[in-house]
Design an enzyme around this catalytic site. Structure first.
Site, short mmCIF file in Angstrom:
data_model
loop_
_atom_site.label_atom_id
_atom_site.label_comp_id
_atom_site.label_asym_id
_atom_site.label_seq_id
_atom_site.Cartn_x
_atom_site.Cartn_y
_atom_site.Cartn_z
N LYS A 30 102.87 -14.57 -8.69
CA LYS A 30 103.30 -14.80 -10.08
C LYS A 30 103.18 -16.28 -10.43
O LYS A 30 102.66 -16.64 -11.48
CB LYS A 30 104.76 -14.37 -10.26
CG LYS A 30 105.35 -14.78 -11.59
CD LYS A 30 106.81 -14.43 -11.72
CE LYS A 30 107.74 -15.56 -11.37
NZ LYS A 30 107.81 -16.66 -12.36
N ASN A 31 103.64 -17.13 -9.54
CA ASN A 31 103.68 -18.55 -9.86
C ASN A 31 102.31 -19.22 -9.79
O ASN A 31 102.19 -20.41 -10.04
CB ASN A 31 104.68 -19.28 -8.94
CG ASN A 31 106.11 -18.97 -9.34
OD1 ASN A 31 106.33 -18.33 -10.37
ND2 ASN A 31 107.06 -19.39 -8.52
N ARG A 100 109.30 -18.56 -19.79
CA ARG A 100 109.53 -19.97 -19.51
C ARG A 100 108.29 -20.64 -18.94
O ARG A 100 108.00 -21.81 -19.20
CB ARG A 100 110.70 -20.13 -18.56
CG ARG A 100 111.08 -21.57 -18.57
CD ARG A 100 112.13 -22.05 -17.72
NE ARG A 100 112.42 -23.43 -18.08
CZ ARG A 100 111.59 -24.43 -17.87
NH1 ARG A 100 110.42 -24.24 -17.33
NH2 ARG A 100 111.90 -25.65 -18.24
N ASP A 124 117.82 -21.77 -18.42
CA ASP A 124 117.46 -20.63 -17.59
C ASP A 124 118.67 -20.19 -16.80
O ASP A 124 119.57 -20.98 -16.54
CB ASP A 124 116.36 -21.09 -16.63
CG ASP A 124 115.57 -19.94 -16.09
OD1 ASP A 124 116.10 -19.23 -15.23
OD2 ASP A 124 114.43 -19.75 -16.53
N ASP A 312 113.31 -19.92 -4.29
CA ASP A 312 113.15 -18.55 -4.79
C ASP A 312 113.59 -17.50 -3.78
O ASP A 312 113.75 -16.33 -4.13
CB ASP A 312 111.69 -18.29 -5.20
CG ASP A 312 111.35 -18.98 -6.52
OD1 ASP A 312 112.27 -19.48 -7.18
OD2 ASP A 312 110.16 -19.02 -6.87
C1 UD1 Z 1 108.55 -23.46 -10.24
C2 UD1 Z 1 108.56 -21.97 -10.06
C3 UD1 Z 1 109.93 -21.48 -9.62
C4 UD1 Z 1 110.39 -22.23 -8.40
C5 UD1 Z 1 110.30 -23.74 -8.62
C6 UD1 Z 1 110.62 -24.55 -7.36
C7 UD1 Z 1 106.94 -21.21 -11.66
C8 UD1 Z 1 106.68 -20.44 -12.90
N1 UD1 Z 1 108.21 -21.34 -11.32
O1 UD1 Z 1 109.44 -23.77 -11.31
O2 UD1 Z 1 109.83 -20.08 -9.33
O3 UD1 Z 1 111.75 -21.88 -8.13
O4 UD1 Z 1 108.97 -24.10 -9.03
O5 UD1 Z 1 109.83 -24.15 -6.31
O6 UD1 Z 1 106.03 -21.65 -10.96
N2 UD1 Z 1 112.96 -30.99 -13.11
C9 UD1 Z 1 113.38 -32.04 -13.92
N3 UD1 Z 1 112.50 -32.52 -14.86
C10 UD1 Z 1 111.25 -32.02 -15.04
C11 UD1 Z 1 110.83 -30.96 -14.20
C12 UD1 Z 1 111.71 -30.47 -13.24
O7 UD1 Z 1 114.50 -32.52 -13.79
O8 UD1 Z 1 110.51 -32.51 -15.91
C13 UD1 Z 1 113.87 -30.45 -12.06
C14 UD1 Z 1 114.27 -29.01 -12.32
O9 UD1 Z 1 115.36 -28.94 -13.22
C15 UD1 Z 1 114.63 -28.53 -10.93
C16 UD1 Z 1 113.65 -29.30 -10.04
O10 UD1 Z 1 113.19 -30.39 -10.82
O11 UD1 Z 1 115.93 -28.89 -10.59
C17 UD1 Z 1 112.48 -28.49 -9.54
O12 UD1 Z 1 111.78 -27.95 -10.63
P1 UD1 Z 1 110.22 -27.61 -10.61
O13 UD1 Z 1 109.69 -27.81 -9.23
O14 UD1 Z 1 109.57 -28.34 -11.73
O15 UD1 Z 1 110.24 -26.05 -10.89
P2 UD1 Z 1 109.40 -25.23 -11.97
O16 UD1 Z 1 107.99 -25.72 -12.02
O17 UD1 Z 1 110.17 -25.14 -13.24
#
Ligand code: UD1
Length: 427
Positions: A30-31, A100, A124, A312
Protein backbone atom coordinates in the site's frame (compact mmCIF):
# COMPACT_ATOMS: atom_id res chain seq x y z
CA UNK A 1 -10.87 -4.19 -6.76
CA UNK A 2 -12.60 -4.69 -3.42
CA UNK A 3 -12.77 -1.76 -1.04
CA UNK A 4 -16.39 -1.81 -0.18
CA UNK A 5 -17.60 1.77 0.38
CA UNK A 6 -20.22 0.57 2.88
CA UNK A 7 -17.73 -1.22 5.09
CA UNK A 8 -18.06 1.63 7.63
CA UNK A 9 -21.25 -0.17 8.66
CA UNK A 10 -19.65 -3.59 8.70
CA UNK A 11 -17.89 -5.61 11.35
CA UNK A 12 -15.82 -8.74 11.43
CA UNK A 13 -16.86 -11.54 13.74
CA UNK A 14 -13.78 -13.48 14.79
CA UNK A 15 -14.08 -16.75 16.66
CA UNK A 16 -11.10 -17.44 18.88
CA UNK A 17 -9.26 -20.70 19.27
CA UNK A 18 -8.12 -21.30 15.71
CA UNK A 19 -4.52 -21.69 14.62
CA UNK A 20 -3.23 -19.94 11.49
CA UNK A 21 -1.47 -22.36 9.19
CA UNK A 22 -0.75 -22.72 5.48
CA UNK A 23 0.75 -20.65 2.71
CA UNK A 24 -0.21 -17.16 1.67
CA UNK A 25 1.19 -14.67 -0.82
CA UNK A 26 1.29 -10.92 -0.37
CA UNK A 27 0.47 -8.35 -3.03
CA UNK A 28 2.23 -5.04 -3.59
CA UNK A 29 2.67 -2.60 -0.73
CA UNK A 30 0.00 0.00 0.00
CA UNK A 31 2.69 2.47 0.99
CA UNK A 32 4.36 2.01 -2.36
CA UNK A 33 1.53 1.72 -4.86
CA UNK A 34 -0.13 5.01 -3.85
CA UNK A 35 3.16 6.88 -4.33
CA UNK A 36 3.89 5.10 -7.62
CA UNK A 37 0.46 6.16 -8.88
CA UNK A 38 1.35 9.76 -8.00
CA UNK A 39 4.71 9.45 -9.78
CA UNK A 40 2.75 8.63 -12.97
CA UNK A 41 1.80 12.34 -12.99
CA UNK A 42 5.40 13.10 -13.91
CA UNK A 43 5.32 11.63 -17.42
CA UNK A 44 2.83 12.14 -20.21
CA UNK A 45 1.31 8.86 -21.40
CA UNK A 46 0.50 5.45 -19.94
CA UNK A 47 2.21 4.19 -16.79
CA UNK A 48 1.38 0.57 -15.91
CA UNK A 49 1.70 -0.80 -12.39
CA UNK A 50 1.40 -4.52 -11.72
CA UNK A 51 1.16 -6.52 -8.48
CA UNK A 52 -1.15 -3.82 -7.09
CA UNK A 53 -3.11 -4.73 -3.95
CA UNK A 54 -6.95 -4.86 -4.01
CA UNK A 55 -7.36 -2.25 -1.30
CA UNK A 56 -9.80 0.64 -1.14
CA UNK A 57 -7.01 3.24 -1.01
CA UNK A 58 -6.12 2.38 -4.64
CA UNK A 59 -9.48 3.49 -6.15
CA UNK A 60 -9.38 6.46 -3.77
CA UNK A 61 -6.00 7.49 -5.21
CA UNK A 62 -7.35 6.84 -8.71
CA UNK A 63 -10.07 9.42 -7.97
CA UNK A 64 -7.48 11.97 -6.88
CA UNK A 65 -5.65 11.45 -10.20
CA UNK A 66 -8.87 11.52 -12.27
CA UNK A 67 -9.72 14.92 -10.79
CA UNK A 68 -6.34 16.08 -12.16
CA UNK A 69 -7.29 14.91 -15.66
CA UNK A 70 -5.69 11.45 -15.74
CA UNK A 71 -7.50 8.39 -17.00
CA UNK A 72 -7.10 5.51 -14.57
CA UNK A 73 -8.07 1.90 -15.28
CA UNK A 74 -7.97 -0.73 -12.56
CA UNK A 75 -8.19 -4.33 -13.67
CA UNK A 76 -7.19 -7.20 -11.40
CA UNK A 77 -3.76 -6.41 -10.01
CA UNK A 78 -2.95 -3.91 -12.78
CA UNK A 79 -3.43 -0.17 -12.67
CA UNK A 80 -2.91 1.88 -15.82
CA UNK A 81 -2.65 5.64 -15.50
CA UNK A 82 -2.80 7.78 -18.63
CA UNK A 83 -1.46 11.23 -17.83
CA UNK A 84 -2.25 14.17 -20.13
CA UNK A 85 0.37 16.69 -21.24
CA UNK A 86 -1.00 19.27 -18.84
CA UNK A 87 -2.72 17.67 -15.84
CA UNK A 88 -4.45 19.92 -13.35
CA UNK A 89 -2.58 21.06 -10.27
CA UNK A 90 -5.44 21.57 -7.82
CA UNK A 91 -6.38 18.40 -5.97
CA UNK A 92 -10.09 17.94 -5.39
CA UNK A 93 -10.63 18.70 -1.68
CA UNK A 94 -12.99 15.82 -0.99
CA UNK A 95 -10.97 13.21 -2.91
CA UNK A 96 -7.74 14.34 -1.25
CA UNK A 97 -9.19 14.52 2.26
CA UNK A 98 -10.51 10.96 1.97
CA UNK A 99 -6.97 9.77 1.45
CA UNK A 100 -4.22 11.11 3.65
CA UNK A 101 -1.61 9.62 1.33
CA UNK A 102 -2.81 12.05 -1.35
CA UNK A 103 -0.07 14.36 -0.05
CA UNK A 104 2.23 12.28 -2.24
CA UNK A 105 1.02 14.15 -5.35
CA UNK A 106 2.71 17.27 -3.96
CA UNK A 107 6.29 16.46 -5.04
CA UNK A 108 5.34 15.12 -8.51
CA UNK A 109 3.10 18.13 -9.30
CA UNK A 110 5.60 20.72 -8.10
CA UNK A 111 8.44 18.83 -9.82
CA UNK A 112 6.80 18.68 -13.23
CA UNK A 113 4.35 21.57 -13.23
CA UNK A 114 5.86 23.90 -10.65
CA UNK A 115 2.60 24.26 -8.80
CA UNK A 116 0.23 22.31 -6.59
CA UNK A 117 -2.70 23.00 -4.31
CA UNK A 118 -3.81 20.26 -1.93
CA UNK A 119 -6.20 20.25 0.98
CA UNK A 120 -4.24 20.00 4.21
CA UNK A 121 -4.95 16.46 5.35
CA UNK A 122 -6.90 16.35 8.61
CA UNK A 123 -5.52 14.96 11.86
CA UNK A 124 -5.12 11.22 11.79
CA UNK A 125 -6.23 8.60 14.26
CA UNK A 126 -2.59 7.72 14.85
CA UNK A 127 -1.51 11.28 15.69
CA UNK A 128 -0.90 14.70 14.16
CA UNK A 129 0.84 14.58 10.80
CA UNK A 130 2.24 17.99 9.90
CA UNK A 131 3.82 18.79 6.50
CA UNK A 132 6.51 21.26 7.62
CA UNK A 133 9.41 19.11 6.39
CA UNK A 134 7.70 18.60 3.02
CA UNK A 135 7.41 22.39 2.73
CA UNK A 136 11.01 22.99 3.86
CA UNK A 137 12.31 20.57 1.22
CA UNK A 138 10.31 22.22 -1.56
CA UNK A 139 11.42 25.65 -0.37
CA UNK A 140 15.06 24.53 -0.56
CA UNK A 141 14.52 23.61 -4.21
CA UNK A 142 13.24 27.13 -4.90
CA UNK A 143 9.49 26.71 -4.48
CA UNK A 144 7.36 28.98 -2.32
CA UNK A 145 4.87 27.23 -0.08
CA UNK A 146 2.12 28.62 2.09
CA UNK A 147 -1.09 27.67 3.79
CA UNK A 148 -4.20 29.26 2.32
CA UNK A 149 -7.63 28.54 3.79
CA UNK A 150 -6.72 25.02 4.85
CA UNK A 151 -4.85 24.21 1.66
CA UNK A 152 -1.16 23.85 1.06
CA UNK A 153 -0.16 25.94 -1.96
CA UNK A 154 3.23 25.40 -3.61
CA UNK A 155 4.55 27.40 -6.57
CA UNK A 156 7.89 27.81 -8.30
CA UNK A 157 9.22 29.65 -11.33
CA UNK A 158 11.91 27.04 -11.66
CA UNK A 159 13.40 24.40 -9.38
CA UNK A 160 17.15 24.29 -8.76
CA UNK A 161 19.07 21.39 -7.26
CA UNK A 162 19.83 21.90 -3.56
CA UNK A 163 20.98 20.09 -0.43
CA UNK A 164 18.54 19.41 2.36
CA UNK A 165 19.02 17.54 5.62
CA UNK A 166 15.94 16.17 7.32
CA UNK A 167 15.88 16.43 11.11
CA UNK A 168 14.09 13.03 11.14
CA UNK A 169 13.98 10.44 8.33
CA UNK A 170 10.36 11.12 7.39
CA UNK A 171 9.03 8.80 4.68
CA UNK A 172 6.68 11.36 3.18
CA UNK A 173 9.12 14.29 3.28
CA UNK A 174 11.78 12.10 1.62
CA UNK A 175 9.36 11.26 -1.18
CA UNK A 176 8.30 14.87 -1.68
CA UNK A 177 11.89 16.11 -1.91
CA UNK A 178 13.08 13.33 -4.23
CA UNK A 179 10.13 13.55 -6.63
CA UNK A 180 10.36 17.34 -6.81
CA UNK A 181 14.15 17.24 -7.38
CA UNK A 182 14.04 14.73 -10.26
CA UNK A 183 13.21 17.38 -12.89
CA UNK A 184 15.04 20.27 -11.19
CA UNK A 185 18.07 21.94 -12.79
CA UNK A 186 21.27 20.53 -11.30
CA UNK A 187 22.01 18.06 -8.54
CA UNK A 188 20.20 17.69 -5.23
CA UNK A 189 21.31 15.81 -2.13
CA UNK A 190 18.97 14.67 0.62
CA UNK A 191 20.60 13.76 3.93
CA UNK A 192 19.05 11.73 6.73
CA UNK A 193 16.64 10.34 4.13
CA UNK A 194 14.15 7.60 5.01
CA UNK A 195 15.46 4.16 3.97
CA UNK A 196 12.19 2.20 3.70
CA UNK A 197 11.91 -0.39 0.88
CA UNK A 198 8.99 1.63 -0.50
CA UNK A 199 11.34 4.61 -0.99
CA UNK A 200 13.64 2.31 -2.97
CA UNK A 201 10.65 1.14 -5.04
CA UNK A 202 9.67 4.72 -5.88
CA UNK A 203 13.25 5.60 -6.85
CA UNK A 204 13.45 2.43 -8.96
CA UNK A 205 10.34 3.47 -10.87
CA UNK A 206 11.68 7.01 -11.34
CA UNK A 207 15.02 5.67 -12.62
CA UNK A 208 13.20 3.33 -15.03
CA UNK A 209 11.40 6.46 -16.29
CA UNK A 210 14.74 8.19 -16.93
CA UNK A 211 15.57 9.84 -13.61
CA UNK A 212 19.10 9.75 -12.20
CA UNK A 213 18.80 8.91 -8.53
CA UNK A 214 21.45 7.11 -6.51
CA UNK A 215 21.64 6.11 -2.87
CA UNK A 216 17.98 5.11 -2.37
CA UNK A 217 17.85 2.78 0.62
CA UNK A 218 20.70 4.66 2.32
CA UNK A 219 20.59 7.86 4.36
CA UNK A 220 21.94 10.00 1.52
CA UNK A 221 20.06 10.20 -1.75
CA UNK A 222 21.56 12.08 -4.69
CA UNK A 223 19.33 13.24 -7.53
CA UNK A 224 20.80 14.57 -10.77
CA UNK A 225 18.10 16.57 -12.50
CA UNK A 226 16.92 15.42 -15.95
CA UNK A 227 14.74 17.19 -18.52
CA UNK A 228 11.88 14.73 -18.78
CA UNK A 229 10.58 11.30 -17.85
CA UNK A 230 8.87 8.69 -19.98
CA UNK A 231 6.15 6.32 -18.75
CA UNK A 232 7.02 2.65 -18.14
CA UNK A 233 5.60 -0.55 -16.68
CA UNK A 234 6.63 -1.42 -13.12
CA UNK A 235 5.91 -4.18 -10.59
CA UNK A 236 5.04 -2.94 -7.08
CA UNK A 237 7.28 -4.24 -4.28
CA UNK A 238 5.63 -6.76 -1.88
CA UNK A 239 3.93 -5.47 1.26
CA UNK A 240 6.23 -6.11 4.23
CA UNK A 241 3.61 -4.96 6.75
CA UNK A 242 1.02 -7.42 5.47
CA UNK A 243 3.64 -10.19 5.36
CA UNK A 244 4.65 -9.48 8.95
CA UNK A 245 0.99 -9.38 10.04
CA UNK A 246 0.57 -13.01 8.96
CA UNK A 247 3.91 -13.96 10.54
CA UNK A 248 2.92 -12.38 13.86
CA UNK A 249 -0.51 -14.03 13.63
CA UNK A 250 1.23 -17.38 13.26
CA UNK A 251 3.16 -16.78 16.48
CA UNK A 252 0.12 -15.54 18.42
CA UNK A 253 -2.04 -18.51 17.40
CA UNK A 254 0.82 -21.03 17.73
CA UNK A 255 0.52 -21.77 14.04
CA UNK A 256 2.72 -22.43 11.02
CA UNK A 257 2.52 -19.92 8.17
CA UNK A 258 4.58 -19.52 5.01
CA UNK A 259 4.38 -16.09 3.39
CA UNK A 260 5.55 -15.63 -0.21
CA UNK A 261 6.13 -12.51 -2.30
CA UNK A 262 8.32 -10.73 0.24
CA UNK A 263 12.05 -10.17 0.63
CA UNK A 264 12.75 -11.32 4.24
CA UNK A 265 15.34 -8.54 4.61
CA UNK A 266 12.44 -6.06 4.59
CA UNK A 267 11.26 -7.46 7.91
CA UNK A 268 14.57 -8.64 9.30
CA UNK A 269 14.11 -6.90 12.67
CA UNK A 270 10.57 -8.23 13.02
CA UNK A 271 11.74 -11.77 12.35
CA UNK A 272 14.58 -11.36 14.90
CA UNK A 273 11.96 -10.38 17.46
CA UNK A 274 9.79 -13.36 16.58
CA UNK A 275 12.79 -15.66 17.02
CA UNK A 276 13.40 -14.05 20.41
CA UNK A 277 9.85 -14.78 21.60
CA UNK A 278 10.33 -18.44 20.67
CA UNK A 279 9.31 -18.81 17.03
CA UNK A 280 11.07 -20.97 14.51
CA UNK A 281 11.72 -18.72 11.50
CA UNK A 282 12.99 -19.91 8.12
CA UNK A 283 13.68 -17.57 5.23
CA UNK A 284 14.25 -17.99 1.48
CA UNK A 285 14.85 -15.46 -1.29
CA UNK A 286 11.22 -14.36 -1.41
CA UNK A 287 9.46 -16.18 1.38
CA UNK A 288 9.38 -16.71 5.12
CA UNK A 289 8.06 -19.58 7.24
CA UNK A 290 7.14 -18.90 10.86
CA UNK A 291 6.17 -21.64 13.31
CA UNK A 292 5.37 -21.36 16.98
CA UNK A 293 4.91 -24.12 19.51
CA UNK A 294 3.73 -23.23 22.98
CA UNK A 295 3.23 -19.78 24.40
CA UNK A 296 5.44 -16.93 23.12
CA UNK A 297 7.71 -15.19 25.64
CA UNK A 298 7.30 -11.50 26.49
CA UNK A 299 9.72 -9.12 24.80
CA UNK A 300 10.26 -5.37 24.81
CA UNK A 301 9.84 -3.76 21.40
CA UNK A 302 10.42 -0.17 20.25
CA UNK A 303 9.35 1.27 16.94
CA UNK A 304 11.90 3.10 14.81
CA UNK A 305 12.29 4.21 11.20
CA UNK A 306 13.45 1.46 8.80
CA UNK A 307 15.39 -0.78 9.33
CA UNK A 308 13.96 -0.66 12.87
CA UNK A 309 10.71 -2.25 14.02
CA UNK A 310 7.92 -0.56 11.96
CA UNK A 311 5.40 1.62 13.75
CA UNK A 312 2.77 0.08 11.46
CA UNK A 313 3.29 -3.23 13.29
CA UNK A 314 3.06 -1.71 16.75
CA UNK A 315 -0.57 -2.83 17.28
CA UNK A 316 0.43 -6.37 16.34
CA UNK A 317 3.37 -6.14 18.79
CA UNK A 318 0.92 -5.17 21.54
CA UNK A 319 -1.48 -7.94 20.54
CA UNK A 320 1.43 -10.41 20.64
CA UNK A 321 2.54 -9.11 24.05
CA UNK A 322 -1.04 -9.58 25.29
CA UNK A 323 -0.82 -13.34 24.87
CA UNK A 324 2.86 -13.75 25.75
CA UNK A 325 4.24 -15.11 28.98
CA UNK A 326 5.49 -12.22 31.13
CA UNK A 327 5.53 -8.44 30.94
CA UNK A 328 6.44 -6.51 27.77
CA UNK A 329 7.13 -2.82 27.27
CA UNK A 330 6.31 -1.47 23.81
CA UNK A 331 7.74 1.96 22.98
CA UNK A 332 6.22 4.06 20.18
CA UNK A 333 8.66 6.56 18.72
CA UNK A 334 6.75 7.80 15.65
CA UNK A 335 3.04 8.39 16.15
CA UNK A 336 1.94 9.52 19.59
CA UNK A 337 -1.73 8.53 19.37
CA UNK A 338 -1.15 4.98 18.25
CA UNK A 339 -1.65 3.70 21.79
CA UNK A 340 -5.42 4.10 21.38
CA UNK A 341 -5.12 0.48 20.42
CA UNK A 342 -4.24 -0.38 24.02
CA UNK A 343 -7.71 0.73 25.18
CA UNK A 344 -9.21 -1.87 22.87
CA UNK A 345 -6.92 -4.55 24.27
CA UNK A 346 -8.05 -3.60 27.78
CA UNK A 347 -11.62 -4.37 26.65
CA UNK A 348 -10.31 -7.82 25.88
CA UNK A 349 -9.19 -8.26 29.47
CA UNK A 350 -5.55 -7.33 29.05
CA UNK A 351 -3.73 -5.77 31.99
CA UNK A 352 -2.08 -2.85 30.16
CA UNK A 353 -1.15 0.73 30.93
CA UNK A 354 0.44 3.54 28.96
CA UNK A 355 2.74 6.35 29.98
CA UNK A 356 3.75 8.74 27.21
CA UNK A 357 5.59 6.73 24.58
CA UNK A 358 5.50 3.49 26.56
CA UNK A 359 2.92 0.76 27.03
CA UNK A 360 3.34 -1.96 29.62
CA UNK A 361 1.45 -5.16 28.86
CA UNK A 362 1.02 -8.17 31.12
CA UNK A 363 0.34 -11.19 28.92
CA UNK A 364 -2.57 -13.62 29.41
CA UNK A 365 -2.96 -17.19 28.23
CA UNK A 366 -6.30 -16.37 26.54
CA UNK A 367 -8.07 -13.06 25.93
CA UNK A 368 -11.71 -12.18 26.62
CA UNK A 369 -13.85 -11.82 23.52
CA UNK A 370 -15.39 -8.34 23.30
CA UNK A 371 -16.72 -5.69 20.92
CA UNK A 372 -13.78 -3.55 19.84
CA UNK A 373 -13.18 -0.69 17.38
CA UNK A 374 -10.58 -0.48 14.65
CA UNK A 375 -9.22 3.07 14.73
CA UNK A 376 -6.85 2.63 11.78
CA UNK A 377 -5.73 -0.02 9.29
CA UNK A 378 -3.13 -1.67 11.47
CA UNK A 379 -5.09 -1.43 14.71
CA UNK A 380 -7.91 -3.26 12.90
CA UNK A 381 -5.63 -6.10 11.80
CA UNK A 382 -4.13 -6.30 15.31
CA UNK A 383 -7.60 -6.65 16.82
CA UNK A 384 -8.48 -9.51 14.50
CA UNK A 385 -5.29 -11.33 15.55
CA UNK A 386 -6.20 -10.70 19.19
CA UNK A 387 -9.72 -11.99 18.54
CA UNK A 388 -8.23 -15.26 17.30
CA UNK A 389 -6.71 -15.69 20.78
CA UNK A 390 -9.95 -14.95 22.65
CA UNK A 391 -12.35 -17.37 24.34
CA UNK A 392 -15.40 -16.70 22.14
CA UNK A 393 -16.54 -14.37 19.33
CA UNK A 394 -14.96 -10.90 19.09
CA UNK A 395 -16.66 -8.22 17.02
CA UNK A 396 -14.23 -5.85 15.33
CA UNK A 397 -16.16 -2.74 14.22
CA UNK A 398 -15.39 -0.15 11.50
CA UNK A 399 -13.55 -2.58 9.30
CA UNK A 400 -13.40 -0.08 6.44
CA UNK A 401 -10.05 0.80 7.96
CA UNK A 402 -8.78 -2.73 7.35
CA UNK A 403 -10.09 -2.66 3.76
CA UNK A 404 -7.91 0.39 3.11
CA UNK A 405 -4.73 -1.62 3.52
CA UNK A 406 -5.34 -5.39 3.31
CA UNK A 407 -6.46 -7.17 0.11
CA UNK A 408 -9.31 -9.64 0.75
CA UNK A 409 -8.60 -9.77 4.48
CA UNK A 410 -11.42 -12.19 5.31
CA UNK A 411 -10.54 -14.54 2.45
CA UNK A 412 -6.89 -14.54 3.45
CA UNK A 413 -7.55 -15.20 7.15
CA UNK A 414 -9.93 -18.01 6.21
CA UNK A 415 -7.41 -19.53 3.80
CA UNK A 416 -5.07 -19.86 6.79
CA UNK A 417 -7.77 -21.54 8.89
CA UNK A 418 -9.05 -18.52 10.81
CA UNK A 419 -12.76 -18.30 11.65
CA UNK A 420 -13.91 -14.86 10.53
CA UNK A 421 -16.93 -13.40 8.77
CA UNK A 422 -17.96 -9.97 7.53
CA UNK A 423 -21.37 -8.89 8.83
CA UNK A 424 -23.47 -5.71 8.93
CA UNK A 425 -22.85 -3.86 12.18
CA UNK A 426 -24.89 -5.30 15.07
CA UNK A 427 -26.51 -2.32 16.67
C1 UD1 B 1 4.37 6.74 6.18
C2 UD1 B 1 3.41 5.59 6.02
C3 UD1 B 1 2.89 5.12 7.37
C4 UD1 B 1 4.04 4.82 8.30
C5 UD1 B 1 5.01 6.00 8.37
C6 UD1 B 1 6.26 5.70 9.18
C7 UD1 B 1 2.40 6.00 3.88
C8 UD1 B 1 1.16 6.33 3.13
N1 UD1 B 1 2.29 6.01 5.19
O1 UD1 B 1 3.63 7.84 6.72
O2 UD1 B 1 2.11 3.94 7.16
O3 UD1 B 1 3.52 4.57 9.60
O4 UD1 B 1 5.44 6.37 7.04
O5 UD1 B 1 6.89 4.57 8.71
O6 UD1 B 1 3.44 5.69 3.32
N2 UD1 B 1 6.51 14.54 10.54
C9 UD1 B 1 6.61 15.89 10.83
N3 UD1 B 1 6.65 16.78 9.79
C10 UD1 B 1 6.59 16.40 8.49
C11 UD1 B 1 6.50 15.02 8.20
C12 UD1 B 1 6.46 14.11 9.25
O7 UD1 B 1 6.67 16.27 11.99
O8 UD1 B 1 6.63 17.27 7.60
C13 UD1 B 1 6.49 13.53 11.65
C14 UD1 B 1 5.17 12.78 11.72
O9 UD1 B 1 4.21 13.52 12.44
C15 UD1 B 1 5.58 11.51 12.42
C16 UD1 B 1 7.00 11.27 11.90
O10 UD1 B 1 7.44 12.51 11.38
O11 UD1 B 1 5.62 11.68 13.80
C17 UD1 B 1 7.11 10.21 10.84
O12 UD1 B 1 6.27 10.52 9.76
P1 UD1 B 1 6.55 10.07 8.25
O13 UD1 B 1 7.72 9.16 8.22
O14 UD1 B 1 6.58 11.29 7.40
O15 UD1 B 1 5.26 9.21 7.94
P2 UD1 B 1 4.27 9.30 6.70
O16 UD1 B 1 5.04 9.50 5.44
O17 UD1 B 1 3.17 10.25 7.01
Amino acid sequence: MSGNPTSREESFLVRGGTRLSGEISVAGAKNSVLKLMAVALMAEGRTTLTNCPSISDVPAMADVLRHLGCTVEISGDTVVIDTPAEPGHIADDKAAQRLRASVCILGPLVGRHHRAVIAMPGGDAIGSRPLNWHQNGLNRLGARTRMDHGRLVAEATELRGASYELSFPSVGATETFVTAAVLAKGTSVLKNAAREPEIVDICDLLNEMGAQISGAGTSTITIRGVDELTPVSHRVVGDRIVAATWAMGAVMTRGDVTVTGIDPMFIHVVLENLRAVGADVETGPDHIRVRQEGRPRARDIRTLPFPGFPTDLQPMAIALASVSEGVSVVTENLFEARFRFVEEMVRMGVDAETDGHHAKIVGRERLDSATVWASDIRAGAGLVLAGMCADDVTEVCEVFHIDRGYSDFVGNVRSLGGDIERVPIHR
